[in-house]
Scaffold this active site. Structure first.
Site, PDB file in Angstrom:
ATOM      1  N   TYR A 231       0.846  -1.204   0.000  1.00 40.17           N
ATOM      2  CA  TYR A 231       0.000   0.000   0.000  1.00 40.17           C
ATOM      3  C   TYR A 231       0.880   1.252   0.000  1.00 40.17           C
ATOM      4  CZ  TYR A 231      -3.678   3.238   1.539  1.00 40.17           C
ATOM      5  OH  TYR A 231      -4.559   4.283   1.642  1.00 40.17           O
TER       6      TYR A 231
ATOM      7  N   PRO B 127     -14.832   2.620   5.600  1.00 40.85           N
ATOM      8  CA  PRO B 127     -14.800   1.154   5.643  1.00 40.85           C
ATOM      9  C   PRO B 127     -13.393   0.583   5.415  1.00 40.85           C
ATOM     10  CG  PRO B 127     -16.722   1.879   4.449  1.00 40.85           C
ATOM     11  CD  PRO B 127     -15.910   3.128   4.734  1.00 40.85           C
TER      12      PRO B 127
HETATM   13  N1  LIG Z   1      -9.303   5.575   4.933  1.00 40.25           N
HETATM   14  C1  LIG Z   1      -8.094   6.072   5.125  1.00 40.25           C
HETATM   15  O1  LIG Z   1      -7.600   6.104   6.272  1.00 40.25           O
HETATM   16  C2  LIG Z   1      -7.299   6.618   3.980  1.00 40.25           C
HETATM   17  C3  LIG Z   1      -6.191   7.420   4.266  1.00 40.25           C
HETATM   18  C4  LIG Z   1      -5.449   7.949   3.224  1.00 40.25           C
HETATM   19  C5  LIG Z   1      -5.803   7.692   1.920  1.00 40.25           C
HETATM   20  N2  LIG Z   1      -6.885   6.901   1.656  1.00 40.25           N
HETATM   21  C6  LIG Z   1      -7.203   6.656   0.245  1.00 40.25           C
HETATM   22  O2  LIG Z   1      -8.460   7.229  -0.049  1.00 40.25           O
HETATM   23  C7  LIG Z   1      -9.061   6.517  -1.130  1.00 40.25           C
HETATM   24  C8  LIG Z   1     -10.472   6.122  -0.730  1.00 40.25           C
HETATM   25  O3  LIG Z   1     -10.389   5.226   0.350  1.00 40.25           O
HETATM   26  P1  LIG Z   1     -11.563   5.041   1.429  1.00 40.25           P
HETATM   27  O4  LIG Z   1     -10.930   5.127   2.754  1.00 40.25           O
HETATM   28  O5  LIG Z   1     -12.693   5.924   1.091  1.00 40.25           O
HETATM   29  O6  LIG Z   1     -11.894   3.496   1.167  1.00 40.25           O
HETATM   30  P2  LIG Z   1     -13.258   2.725   0.886  1.00 40.25           P
HETATM   31  O7  LIG Z   1     -12.903   1.286   0.982  1.00 40.25           O
HETATM   32  O8  LIG Z   1     -14.347   3.256   1.734  1.00 40.25           O
HETATM   33  O9  LIG Z   1     -13.571   3.109  -0.641  1.00 40.25           O
HETATM   34  C9  LIG Z   1     -12.778   2.627  -1.703  1.00 40.25           C
HETATM   35  C10 LIG Z   1     -13.674   2.501  -2.932  1.00 40.25           C
HETATM   36  O10 LIG Z   1     -12.843   2.106  -4.039  1.00 40.25           O
HETATM   37  C11 LIG Z   1     -13.572   1.152  -4.792  1.00 40.25           C
HETATM   38  N3  LIG Z   1     -12.674   0.334  -5.608  1.00 40.25           N
HETATM   39  C12 LIG Z   1     -11.808  -0.636  -5.199  1.00 40.25           C
HETATM   40  N4  LIG Z   1     -11.204  -1.181  -6.260  1.00 40.25           N
HETATM   41  C13 LIG Z   1     -11.681  -0.549  -7.369  1.00 40.25           C
HETATM   42  C14 LIG Z   1     -11.437  -0.667  -8.755  1.00 40.25           C
HETATM   43  N5  LIG Z   1     -10.579  -1.572  -9.252  1.00 40.25           N
HETATM   44  N6  LIG Z   1     -12.087   0.168  -9.609  1.00 40.25           N
HETATM   45  C15 LIG Z   1     -12.996   1.072  -9.135  1.00 40.25           C
HETATM   46  N7  LIG Z   1     -13.282   1.210  -7.827  1.00 40.25           N
HETATM   47  C16 LIG Z   1     -12.625   0.408  -6.951  1.00 40.25           C
HETATM   48  C17 LIG Z   1     -14.319   0.328  -3.741  1.00 40.25           C
HETATM   49  O11 LIG Z   1     -15.412  -0.410  -4.323  1.00 40.25           O
HETATM   50  C18 LIG Z   1     -14.761   1.417  -2.773  1.00 40.25           C
HETATM   51  O12 LIG Z   1     -16.029   1.941  -3.134  1.00 40.25           O
HETATM   52  C19 LIG Z   1      -8.153   5.316  -1.404  1.00 40.25           C
HETATM   53  O13 LIG Z   1      -7.318   5.605  -2.504  1.00 40.25           O
HETATM   54  C20 LIG Z   1      -7.353   5.200  -0.126  1.00 40.25           C
HETATM   55  O14 LIG Z   1      -6.134   4.573  -0.342  1.00 40.25           O
HETATM   56  C21 LIG Z   1      -7.661   6.374   2.650  1.00 40.25           C
END
Ligand SMILES: NC(=O)c1ccc[n+]([C@@H]2O[C@H](COP(=O)([O-])OP(=O)(O)OC[C@H]3O[C@@H](n4cnc5c(N)ncnc54)[C@H](O)[C@@H]3O)[C@@H](O)[C@H]2O)c1
Length: 237
Positions: A156, A194
């Protein structure tokens, strides 16, 4: 607080918009007057987000696998056919795994990079092509784990560090060619979505679990709501 209807008459795509940060961003964009494509592999979640966005013809669920080139072609064509152009693209889709290097399989390594890195490359390229001449903005969502060291999430972290550098180079290319496309990368700390709840990322990093780990490493000692990151995305448009 962001003023109302800041994205009036804009057309946006938000990937990963069925959940978490992407969902909050798509809903905020729709509330700010944008037409929004809620793009995700999760068609049920995308349809639910579109229903929540409410206003007639302001949101559209599009099935998109960000790691597949043909899926991007279909997504852009669908949006342009519906609303005539593309102004804003938010590359938010992502997946996380929490395994030490020693036990990470090559298959898992490739899956994380296919979604988190290939997906951002394919999206950014498709966005530049769609916006060239008219202008627009592309916002890529990386992570603080692409900057700081969180043991237990090497795949990641590697993908997110690459997204940061990729985005800087793409931004410089767009600035140099004066094509009107602005590229930004945002690297949030921990966000209550999530993704955070279903993985056991960084559990050994600090006493008190993931929230304590994120707070310890975040420059502002924060653990964010997805809506806060969505407002940050809007500010960069
Ligand atoms: N939650 C955190 O703490 C955090 C922190 C920093 C960065 N992020 C980044 O923020 C972004 C969103 O994450 P989140 O926390 O909302 O997660 P989340 O799991 O709630 O949402 C991720 C979404 O991406 C979709 N997804 C996964 N694979 C896919 C694909 N191949 N094509 C299209 N859609 C796809 C999933 O279906 C889901 O709806 C991600 O890039 C994550 O790495 C999250």
């Amino acid at each position: 607080m962001v003023p109302n209807k800041r994205l009036a008459d804009k057309v946006s795509i938000v990937t990963g918009a069925a959940s978490g940060i992407g969902r909050a961003t798509a809903l905020l964009f729709a509330g700010q007057g944008s037409k929004v494509a809620v793009a995700d592999v999760d068609e049920v979640g995308a349809a639910a987000a579109v229903r929540e966005a409410g206003a007639h013809d302001s949101a559209l669920a599009v099935r998109l696998d960000v790691s597949a080139e043909s899926s991007w072609t279909n997504c852009i064509e669908t949006v342009v056919a519906r609303w005539g152009r593309l102004d804003v693209l938010v590359n938010c889709a992502g997946v996380a795994v929490a395994t030490p290097v020693e036990t990470t399989s090559l298959e898992e390594w490739r899956r994380v990079h296919a979604v988190n890195l290939d997906g951002v490359f394919l999206g950014t390229r498709a966005g530049i092509r769609a916006m060239r001449g008219r202008g627009g903005c592309i916002i890529n969502i990386a992570s603080l784990s692409g900057i700081e060291v969180f043991p237990g999430a090497a795949a990641y972290a590697s993908s997110k560090a690459a997204v940061i550098q990729f985005s800087k180079v793409a931004a410089a290319e767009c600035a140099h060619s004066a094509n009107g496309v602005r590229i930004t990368v945002i690297a949030p700390g921990g966000v209550k979505t999530p993704m955070w709840k279903t993985t056991r990322l960084w559990q050994d990093f600090a006493d008190g679990g993931e929230e304590a780990a994120w707070r310890k490493l975040d420059p502002q000692n924060c653990f964010y709501e997805p809506e806060e990151i969505a407002e940050c995305v809007l500010e960069t448009c």
